[in-house]
Design an enzyme around this catalytic site. Sequence first.
Site, PDB file in Angstrom:
ATOM      1  N   SER A   1       0.863  -1.174   0.000  1.00  0.00           N
ATOM      2  CA  SER A   1       0.000   0.000   0.000  1.00  0.00           C
ATOM      3  C   SER A   1       0.898   1.221   0.000  1.00  0.00           C
ATOM      4  O   SER A   1       1.798   1.334   0.840  1.00  0.00           O
ATOM      5  CB  SER A   1      -0.903  -0.007   1.231  1.00  0.00           C
ATOM      6  OG  SER A   1      -1.896   0.980   1.089  1.00  0.00           O
ATOM      7  N   GLU A   2       0.657   2.152  -0.946  1.00  0.00           N
ATOM      8  CA  GLU A   2       1.628   3.227  -1.168  1.00  0.00           C
ATOM      9  C   GLU A   2       1.769   4.190   0.009  1.00  0.00           C
ATOM     10  O   GLU A   2       2.714   4.963   0.054  1.00  0.00           O
ATOM     11  CB  GLU A   2       1.253   3.991  -2.442  1.00  0.00           C
ATOM     12  CG  GLU A   2      -0.070   4.724  -2.348  1.00  0.00           C
ATOM     13  CD  GLU A   2      -0.858   4.653  -3.651  1.00  0.00           C
ATOM     14  OE1 GLU A   2      -0.797   3.613  -4.323  1.00  0.00           O
ATOM     15  OE2 GLU A   2      -1.540   5.634  -3.969  1.00  0.00           O
ATOM     16  N   ASN A   3       0.835   4.139   0.967  1.00  0.00           N
ATOM     17  CA  ASN A   3       0.994   4.993   2.146  1.00  0.00           C
ATOM     18  C   ASN A   3       1.941   4.383   3.179  1.00  0.00           C
ATOM     19  O   ASN A   3       2.107   4.945   4.257  1.00  0.00           O
ATOM     20  CB  ASN A   3      -0.367   5.297   2.781  1.00  0.00           C
ATOM     21  CG  ASN A   3      -1.124   4.056   3.165  1.00  0.00           C
ATOM     22  OD1 ASN A   3      -1.127   3.062   2.434  1.00  0.00           O
ATOM     23  ND2 ASN A   3      -1.762   4.076   4.313  1.00  0.00           N
TER      24      ASN A   3
END
Lengths: 218, 233
Positions: free
Chosen positions: A46-48
């Site tokens: 997840s890019e966060n």
Amino acid sequence: MALTKEQIAQRIAKEVKDGYYVNLGIGIPTLVANFVQEDLDVDFQSENGVLGMGPFPFEGEEDPDLINAGKQTITTLPGASFFDSAMSFSMIRGQHVDLTILGAMEVSQNGDIANWKIPGKMVKGMGGAMDLVASAENIIVAMMHTNRAGESKLLKECSLPLTGVKCVKKIVSNLAVIEIVDGSFKLLERAPGVSVEEIREATEGNLIVDGDIPEMQF
Amino acid sequence: MINKTVSGVQEACQGIKDGMTFMLGGFGLSGIPENSIAELVRLNVKDVTCVSNNAGVDDFGLGQLLQKKQIKKMISSYVGENAEFERQMLSGELDVELIPQGTLAQRCQAAQSGIPAFYTPAGYGTEVAEGKESREFHGKMHILEKAFEADFAFVKAWKGDAAGNLVFKGSARNFNPNMCGAAKITVAEVEELLPVGVLDPNQIHIPGIFVQRIFQGEKYEKRIEQLTVRKRS
């Protein structure tokens, strides 16, 4: 019959291979995780800042400090890790992520994609999509073949502002599985009960139909 | 040990003026510097430029500054959750620069690291590339992106100590470490401020050298944007 969003996700899940690190976009792509074969070792990024995402938490166990890129509460699996945003995009731009699955408003026959802005109407931003499409070697787009008015979203040229150029390799729509080859849409599979003619009609861009086109298997 | 502790959010925000550029950590509402944002609202500082991945929601996070029209310009990657933001942007009241998320993180990191600019493939061939230098490396086109220049960075960590060392929790880490030391003054607010020596040096995510002012936040609401759960079977 055209596929439901769940069925699109189910068909895309077959593209996920053992040992893959996978980034899932918001919308239909998020559903793909539900259909990946359980015996495969796959890590979701997840890019966060999460690698090794698990399912949604049980009621009462949600943690505001643990969300995915869609701001949904999530859990982690054993072996998971957390990291900052710059490192997250080192994974993405550095091509350490094996497969990227994202949604699109339009795709063109040379692989351009538009999914972040409708001028004057909808301006939500690109989030991580531009970084993802500019770098990923293996991009699958999950989308509806036409818009609500029945107009094709698989075009000769995108009409909306682009997210990336010549980057899409494969599309799974509600009607077909399509590969982008030499500036054309190449039809690989049909949704069950959908004819080649129906797909041709729903595709504005150049569609290559080579021999008998099999129905999708799930 | 150089002591970075300040008495609270008011002392941490000393020197803030109209027209400044701020960086604010957080992804959605996760890991946002809640106490510093509340103080910026109270100070009613005007015409500010904010670098932040998102713009909060209508009544929380940076949305509170938007409601009071304190923000002149936003630099973000995704603003989909905020109706007032969209209204101000479409009406032209608010100047908005939307940039790729990885570019945003790297422009913070570059500022932190003393790198004035860098090439990235993200955005090549799109609106984002307009007016920027481009160059080919390894057969692929890239665009030149510059480090941010900001006056204050407001970050939020889970634990910190008087030396300014920080430890983050879960995905609330996000942009916060990249913004530390990326502005002239970095203000860190923490849920728990510990005496020096308590945190294990092996476990520190951001060394105190990147932080000028640290304080323990009075309270954290930690609002959840999209509560998603599964049923117990």
